[in-house]
Design a protein around this motif. Sequence first.
Motif, PDB file in Angstrom:
ATOM      1  N   ALA A 258     -11.735  -0.471  23.905  1.00 56.07           N
ATOM      2  CA  ALA A 258     -12.424   0.827  23.972  1.00 56.07           C
ATOM      3  C   ALA A 258     -11.701   1.789  24.911  1.00 56.07           C
ATOM      4  O   ALA A 258     -12.254   2.224  25.927  1.00 56.07           O
ATOM      5  N   PRO A 259     -10.459   2.149  24.599  1.00 53.00           N
ATOM      6  CA  PRO A 259      -9.723   3.064  25.488  1.00 53.00           C
ATOM      7  C   PRO A 259     -10.371   4.439  25.580  1.00 53.00           C
ATOM      8  O   PRO A 259     -10.225   5.123  26.596  1.00 53.00           O
ATOM      9  N   GLU A 260     -11.097   4.832  24.527  1.00 50.64           N
ATOM     10  CA  GLU A 260     -11.753   6.138  24.569  1.00 50.64           C
ATOM     11  C   GLU A 260     -12.867   6.175  25.613  1.00 50.64           C
ATOM     12  O   GLU A 260     -13.255   7.251  26.084  1.00 50.64           O
ATOM     13  N   TYR A 261     -13.368   5.000  25.993  1.00 52.23           N
ATOM     14  CA  TYR A 261     -14.428   4.927  27.006  1.00 52.23           C
ATOM     15  C   TYR A 261     -13.855   4.627  28.389  1.00 52.23           C
ATOM     16  O   TYR A 261     -14.218   5.269  29.375  1.00 52.23           O
ATOM     17  N   TYR A 262     -12.955   3.640  28.457  1.00 47.81           N
ATOM     18  CA  TYR A 262     -12.439   3.192  29.748  1.00 47.81           C
ATOM     19  C   TYR A 262     -11.203   3.954  30.215  1.00 47.81           C
ATOM     20  O   TYR A 262     -10.862   3.922  31.398  1.00 47.81           O
ATOM     21  N   GLY A 263     -10.508   4.598  29.293  1.00 47.28           N
ATOM     22  CA  GLY A 263      -9.207   5.148  29.617  1.00 47.28           C
ATOM     23  C   GLY A 263      -8.131   4.162  29.208  1.00 47.28           C
ATOM     24  O   GLY A 263      -8.395   3.175  28.522  1.00 47.28           O
ATOM     25  N   SER A 264      -6.906   4.398  29.637  1.00 43.69           N
ATOM     26  CA  SER A 264      -5.813   3.516  29.250  1.00 43.69           C
ATOM     27  C   SER A 264      -4.811   3.394  30.384  1.00 43.69           C
ATOM     28  O   SER A 264      -4.838   4.163  31.351  1.00 43.69           O
TER      29      SER A 264
END
Length: 302
Positions: free
Chosen positions: A86-92
Motif C-alpha cells: 500500500a505505497p499510496e497509504y504508507y509512502g515509498s
Amino acid sequence: MGREVRRVPLDFDWPFNKIWDGFLSPDRFDEEKCPDCANGYSPRAQNLYDLWYGKIPFDLATTGSTPWGPDTPAIRTRAEQNIANAPEYYGSGEPAIVREARRLADLFNGSWSHHLAQEDVDALVAGERLHDFTHTWTRENGWQPKEPPVVPTAAQVNEWSLAGLAHDGINASVVIRARCEREGIDDTCPTCKGYASLEKYEGQRAEAEAWEPTEPPKGDGWQLWETVSEGSPISPVFAAAEELADWMSSPAYTWGAVKADSDRPSYESALSFVKSGWAPSFVSTAQTGVVSGVEWIGAQGD
C-alpha cells in the motif's frame, strides 16, 4: 463458506440475500448483558485481557522481555511488506519503511501477547496451542507431536508472534486463565459465571441450547444459495438443473466477486457444480492458483 444448491418448491419466494429466518436464533433467546463484566472474565482476568491486546499500558518488565526495535528482522520484513502492498497509504522508499517499522515496534511493545514469559509459553504448550513448534504436519498423518517433545522458549514464541497470524483468542484465554491460576485468583466473573450475560427468565439458556434451525421447505425447484452467512437464496427458482446452470453462466449472475463475463463459470462448470450441490467460494492449488469454487468443481469432471 461458499455456495450450495437447494431443492425448494417452484413457488418458493424468499427474498434474495435475506438470511432464511429458520437459520436465525429467535430474539427471545437474547440475554441481558452482564453489568459487571465485558466478556465473562473476573476483574483481574479482564485486566490481563486488556494487557494482552494492548488496551492498557503494558510493562515489559513484568515478563522480563526485551523490547522490539525497528531493526528487528521480523518487524523490518513486515514493514517492507506493508509499504509494498500500500505505497499510496504508507509512502515509498527507505524513509517510509523506517517509519512503518518504528510504528510496528511501538505497537508490538505495547501488548503482552508479543512479550510472553516462559510460564505463559508452558501453558500454551500444555494446551497444545503451539503446533508450529511442537508438532510436524504431513498430508498422510496430519499433525503429529515431535519426538522427543519440544518446548519452545519465550524468545522463540515472541519472535514468531510478529510474523502475522500467530496468537488467537483461544491462546489469549489459555494464557490469561493460567496466569490467574498461578496467582490463585478466579478468572471468571462471579455475577454471570463466565457467560457475559444473564438470563431474562429461568431456563432461557437451556431453551436456547436446545433450539435447532429449521430448513427451508423442500420441493422440485433448483435454487442457488450463499453460505457465507447463515444462508440465503441468490438466484431465482428454476424447474431444472440445466436452467440454473444456464443462469449461472449468463450476465444475470453477479453475486459476490462475479462482476464480469470472465468471472462467470462456463455452462459446463456450472452444471457440474449444480449436480454436485456445493462449492467453496474459492480454491487455491499449486496447479490452478486461486480460482472460484464453482470452476474448480467443474474441472474435477474433466
